[in-house]
Design an enzyme around this catalytic site. Structure first.
Site, short mmCIF file in Angstrom:
data_model
loop_
_atom_site.label_atom_id
_atom_site.label_comp_id
_atom_site.label_asym_id
_atom_site.label_seq_id
_atom_site.Cartn_x
_atom_site.Cartn_y
_atom_site.Cartn_z
N MET A 1 10.08 -52.37 -30.46
CA MET A 1 8.58 -52.48 -31.31
C MET A 1 7.56 -53.75 -30.69
SD MET A 1 7.98 -50.15 -32.90
CE MET A 1 9.54 -48.78 -33.98
N CYS A 2 6.25 -53.17 -30.79
CA CYS A 2 5.10 -54.13 -30.46
C CYS A 2 4.22 -54.76 -31.79
CB CYS A 2 4.40 -53.42 -30.30
SG CYS A 2 5.04 -52.76 -28.54
#
Lengths: 265, 265
Positions: free
Chosen positions: B1-2
């Site tokens: 995930m960012c």
């Protein structure tokens, strides 16, 4: 008038040396205090750094000279405003996506009657003649080539169309151009553009605008080919070739792929 | 995930404080080592800085924290790659011009079946689900609104369409979004986005990710309104509001102009 700097190379190359001389013209040895920008193509990607302040004294310009970004194609511009305010939106290079490619553009010169050029896919963000001309030019290319040319014949058709469009812009005033799509660098001469190709055996070069000499032999392999294009030669001990007015050169991997226009005629 | 970071403010504001905490997540306190980027809107212009390397240790990131760029809207992203290689072309934020405006986009999440989304005006340069979704979304907006909305009714129509498109993307997976056009910042929550609005009387804030405290009262006037939006709250001594899944917020000048979606229903 503005200044242009371009590079085409067959290996990812940093432009720190040329850029060091070039940026001195931005408020140092030159009168171009109204912003500057530089664009890099790296592994199919694109990024640019733009600043509406003079390049001399710009911390971002200092970063670019100190932090070698290795690239196959570079386009840089120093601005002396004539049309459009000094602000970020008017700072070259400009970029638009066409066929999933980032097309980058920088212009030296001034155009008359540019507001009349009809726009289609692309609209300017700022208010310069340069960006308007870019949006017109790219829109015309896209109208005629909705998809990216894949054959040599199609590519040559694209290049001939690009040359015709450049000639129409030259008819409106002064139009020295650097344009790139990540594979090819296009340079069109209206009044001034000069180029030099460096390859083995590499020698030394010394900048015209700053006290700096580089021995390229220390930074290259024997297979490297690096071409630099600028409105005025950047070094004082090498033989730069001046382009002819109306001439379009198509560069790839540091080598001229096609010459279209005056000299070829 | 960012990780995502956004800002909307009614005066040009530098984001150095928030960005300092945020970039520590890029290989420092967080696992997001696969590039980062930050985009600024300044006086109608746009620029972004992107690097396919971890933000911790990046000389460009250091420049951004040291060189205060004052902006009304900021979008930043730190990447942990899942779809698409680690390279510049896959590094957020992405930008395309629509109606003579630079539209900037950053996405947190992962989508299924994204290759099937039909494209029209815009094509991806890289090969991520995120950029494909952006090109689809902007193309859909442009198809329905060939010209920039000028009336309130048209604008609200645009925002409702944007919400519908975000909901379709949320149906394909996780789609937390920051999107901006220079005037408005749009934030859409799929799983996580939190925001805080700071205004007079300003107090102190201390970062969760780095040892840094700022007294905003020393840097602001009583009329300033500055909102910060992030996937996770950035400070540990303030009350951040979490968005609801399916909710779209439209920000201008630091203030929420419209709420569309779950919470409003």
């Amino acid at each position: 008038m503005c200044e242009l700097l371009g590079m085409s190379a067959n290996v990812p190359t940093d432009i720190c040396f040329s850029f060091t001389g070039f940026l001195h013209r931005g408020g140092g040895t030159g009168p171009h205090r109204d912003g500057w920008g530089i664009a890099f193509y790296e592994e199919g990607g694109y990024r640019d750094f733009r600043d509406p302040h003079p390049s001399v004294g710009s911390p971002i310009a200092r970063l670019i000279t100190d932090y070698p970004i290795k690239s196959n194609i570079v386009i840089s511009h120093i601005r002396q405003a004539n049309v459009g305010q000094v602000r970020l939106a008017n700072t070259h290079p400009f970029v638009r996506e066409m066929w999933g490619r980032p097309w980058c553009y920088a212009h030296n010169g001034q155009l008359d009657g540019w507001r009349g050029m009809p726009l289609s896919y692309y609209r300017p963000i700022g208010d310069t003649d340069s960006e308007h001309a870019f949006c017109w030019l790219l829109g015309e290319l896209r109208s005629r080539f909705p998809e990216r040319p894949t054959s040599d014949a199609e590519r040559q058709g694209l290049w001939r169309l690009l040359h015709q469009l450049c000639e129409r812009l030259r008819g409106l005033g002064v139009f020295n151009l650097l344009l790139a799509d990540g594979d090819y660098l296009y340079t069109f001469c209206s009044t001034k553009l000069a180029h030099i190709t460096r390859r083995a055996p590499f020698g030394r070069a010394s900048l015209s605008d700053a006290e700096l000499t580089v021995n390229f032999a220390e930074h290259t392999t024997t297979r490297d080919i690096v071409s630099v294009i600028a409105t005025e030669p950047l070094t004082d001990n090498e033989a730069w070739e001046r382009m002819a007015p109306g001439e379009l050169l198509v560069w790839r991997d540091g080598v001229i792929q096609a010459r279209i226009g005056q000299r070829a005629a």
